[in-house]
Design a protein around this motif. Structure first.
Motif, mmCIF file in Angstrom:
data_model
loop_
_atom_site.group_PDB
_atom_site.id
_atom_site.type_symbol
_atom_site.label_atom_id
_atom_site.label_comp_id
_atom_site.label_asym_id
_atom_site.label_seq_id
_atom_site.Cartn_x
_atom_site.Cartn_y
_atom_site.Cartn_z
ATOM 1 N N UNK A 149 -0.409 -3.645 -4.783
ATOM 2 C CA UNK A 149 0.201 -3.360 -3.479
ATOM 3 C C UNK A 149 -0.471 -4.171 -2.371
ATOM 4 N N UNK A 150 -1.795 -4.294 -2.438
ATOM 5 C CA UNK A 150 -2.512 -5.076 -1.420
ATOM 6 C C UNK A 150 -2.146 -6.557 -1.499
ATOM 7 N N UNK A 151 -1.953 -7.051 -2.710
ATOM 8 C CA UNK A 151 -1.657 -8.468 -2.892
ATOM 9 C C UNK A 151 -0.217 -8.803 -2.534
ATOM 10 N N UNK A 152 0.721 -7.978 -2.951
ATOM 11 C CA UNK A 152 2.138 -8.314 -2.783
ATOM 12 C C UNK A 152 2.821 -7.573 -1.640
ATOM 13 N N UNK A 153 2.297 -6.463 -1.198
ATOM 14 C CA UNK A 153 2.854 -5.639 -0.115
ATOM 15 C C UNK A 153 4.218 -5.057 -0.458
#
Length: 82
Positions: free
Chosen positions: A43-47
């Motif tokens: 989630x942090x990497x791709x949002x």
């Protein structure tokens, strides 16, 4: 140091943090922490949640399966321990 070696070091550091002095008897709680870690990184990497789920299903799972298979093959090629 090569990037693959750095990746291995990072993975070992992450695994130690995820295990957090727990052992095989705590497998369920270790797996919950691993699930949290994977979801958080995706989630942090791709949002975008759809992209994160796609990467998990189409890339990450296959990569993990391949690494497990390579590890097993290396162990088998060494033969039985004495």
């Amino acid at each position: 140091m090569s990037e693959p070696k750095k990746d291995t070091q990072r993975a070992l550091i992450a695994a130690k943090a995820i295990f957090d002095e727990r052992g095989p008897d705590d497998a369920a709680s270790i797996m919950v922490t691993l699930e949290h870690a994977v979801a958080t990184v995706l989630i942090a990497l791709y949002r975008d949640h759809k992209t994160a789920a796609g990467v998990l299903n189409e890339g990450l799972v296959q990569g993990v399966e391949e690494r497990i298979a390579r590890h097993q093959a290396r162990l088998q090629s060494k033969g039985p321990r004495k």
